[in-house]
Motif scaffolding. Structure first.
Motif, PDB file in Angstrom:
ATOM      1  N   UNK A  76      -7.600  -6.873  -9.201  1.00 15.23           N
ATOM      2  CA  UNK A  76      -6.707  -5.765  -9.515  1.00 15.23           C
ATOM      3  C   UNK A  76      -7.294  -4.508  -8.890  1.00 15.23           C
ATOM      4  N   UNK A  77      -6.545  -3.926  -7.944  1.00 11.83           N
ATOM      5  CA  UNK A  77      -6.972  -2.697  -7.279  1.00 11.83           C
ATOM      6  C   UNK A  77      -6.174  -1.548  -7.881  1.00 11.83           C
ATOM      7  N   UNK A  78      -6.876  -0.522  -8.347  1.00 15.95           N
ATOM      8  CA  UNK A  78      -6.196   0.558  -9.035  1.00 15.95           C
ATOM      9  C   UNK A  78      -6.931   1.868  -8.825  1.00 15.95           C
ATOM     10  N   UNK A 226      -7.170  -4.241   4.493  1.00 12.36           N
ATOM     11  CA  UNK A 226      -8.049  -3.431   3.655  1.00 12.36           C
ATOM     12  C   UNK A 226      -7.530  -1.999   3.538  1.00 12.36           C
ATOM     13  N   UNK A 227      -7.026  -1.452   4.634  1.00  6.61           N
ATOM     14  CA  UNK A 227      -6.474  -0.096   4.613  1.00  6.61           C
ATOM     15  C   UNK A 227      -5.278  -0.006   3.673  1.00  6.61           C
ATOM     16  N   UNK A 228      -4.434  -1.030   3.690  1.00  9.18           N
ATOM     17  CA  UNK A 228      -3.261  -1.044   2.834  1.00  9.18           C
ATOM     18  C   UNK A 228      -3.649  -1.026   1.369  1.00  9.18           C
ATOM     19  N   UNK A 235      -1.091   0.318  -8.091  1.00  6.40           N
ATOM     20  CA  UNK A 235      -1.846  -0.845  -8.534  1.00  6.40           C
ATOM     21  C   UNK A 235      -1.444  -2.055  -7.691  1.00  6.40           C
ATOM     22  N   UNK A 236      -2.437  -2.783  -7.201  1.00 12.65           N
ATOM     23  CA  UNK A 236      -2.196  -3.990  -6.411  1.00 12.65           C
ATOM     24  C   UNK A 236      -2.871  -5.156  -7.118  1.00 12.65           C
ATOM     25  N   UNK A 305       7.162  -0.710   5.280  1.00 15.79           N
ATOM     26  CA  UNK A 305       5.790  -0.616   5.785  1.00 15.79           C
ATOM     27  C   UNK A 305       5.136  -1.993   5.838  1.00 15.79           C
ATOM     28  N   UNK A 306       5.358  -2.806   4.818  1.00 11.05           N
ATOM     29  CA  UNK A 306       4.806  -4.162   4.799  1.00 11.05           C
ATOM     30  C   UNK A 306       5.390  -5.004   5.930  1.00 11.05           C
TER      31      UNK A 306
END
Length: 331
Positions: A76-78, A226-228, A235-236, A305-306
């Motif tokens: 979880x990236x936040x 990684x940049x995205x 949150x990803x 963008x994706x």
């Protein structure tokens, strides 16, 4: 104190309930199903400052670490504000015990610095959630992961930090607000109000929508991906689950009968005759905004963008409850 009616079928507590948190392990129930989850924090390196060789080493170590866990997990990236409550409490305690006016002044000044930093500093943070019915498997998987991640700091989250983190993830909090120290875990962590609609949900006063990536380019540049993740404010959630090999073989076999694809036949033979472990991977972006119109605009921009990066994505319809729970659930 927040009031949530556990017996009310419209209450979020009928779908998600936190039972206990101890030694970095969360015991909860998702739609009535018991679940155990270990929580680790991953931080400590800016890969964009590395040369190509060192960056590839980091990526390879991360891949090995992920494969070594041996049970279902997710990243979880936040956006993260530092959790310094324990440090502040210790400084306050030392200040109260001090008999020296100058020492007391310095300690109070240090407290103010921590307090200011906690409320004003924002960073990108990654958490690793590891799932298993067996706590020993969670601890062993975490230890294997830590041993491979030699280039990056990985540590077990304290129970207090887990509570703060879960509240931010579930309630979509952007402010470093003080949580209540009283009440059950559910009263502290869960929102007062949540509403589900066909293609979005609303937590308290914040609108949210999930973007699910369903197709990937044959090759994706690691640095671009990684940049995205790092440059996003959203949150990803990256789910990784181990699948049964026999089940995957049956699914590919059925597809072969329908598609008669030569490439699929090669994949089928490699899996059937090899020792590869099969993983299911799902990438989700969870967007939030104060208005529904602004949220819809941002969702369309992200999907575009994706697509430019070779990823196909969509907004799920009529599964918003599942998407909401996907931040925590192991499925």
């Amino acid at each position: 104190m927040k009031k949530k009616l556990k017996d009310d079928p419209s209450s979020i507590m009928s779908r998600l309930s936190f039972e206990s948190i101890h030694n970095g392990i969360v015991e909860l129930k998702v739609k009535g199903k018991p679940l155990k989850m270990g929580v680790l924090a991953v931080s400590g390196m800016d890969i964009f400052d590395l040369n190509d060789y060192d960056r590839n080493t980091v990526f390879n170590n991360f891949a090995k670490a992920t494969l070594s866990i041996g049970t279902g997990h997710k990243y979880v990236f936040t956006s993260k504000t530092p959790y310094l409550a324990n440090q502040k409490a210790f400084i306050k305690y030392k200040s109260q015990q001090s008999i020296n006016r100058y020492s007391e002044y310095l300690l109070n000044e240090q407290y103010e610095l921590f307090d200011s930093f906690e409320s004003s500093h924002f960073d990108r943070m990654a958490y690793l959630f590891i799932y298993s019915d067996d706590e020993k498997k969670i601890y062993n998987g975490a230890q294997r992961f830590i041993s491979h991640m030699r280039d990056i700091d990985v540590s077990w989250c304290s129970d207090d930090e887990i509570i703060v983190t879960l509240n931010k993830l579930i309630c979509l909090n952007t402010e470093n607000q003080q949580l209540s120290e009283k009440g059950s875990l559910n009263e502290i962590i869960l929102p007062e109000k949540i509403t589900f609609r066909p293609n979005y949900y609303k937590v308290n006063d914040v609108y949210a929508q999930t973007i699910v990536v369903y197709d990937y380019a044959a090759e994706i540049d690691d640095l671009k991906l990684a940049q995205m993740v790092i440059q996003s404010d959203d949150t990803i959630v990256w789910d990784i689950s181990i699948s049964e090999k026999d089940k995957v073989i049956d699914e590919i076999s059925a597809s072969l009968r329908e598609l008669e694809s030569q490439k699929l036949e090669i994949i089928y033979q490699n899996i059937k005759n090899g020792n590869e472990q099969i993983y299911y991977v799902t990438l989700r972006y969870i967007l939030k905004d104060a208005s529904l119109s602004s949220l819809s605009k941002r969702s369309k921009e992200l999907i575009h963008e994706l697509q430019l990066s070779g990823l196909s994505a969509y907004i799920p319809t009529n599964t918003t409850q599942h998407e909401f729970l996907s931040v925590i659930d192991d499925k």
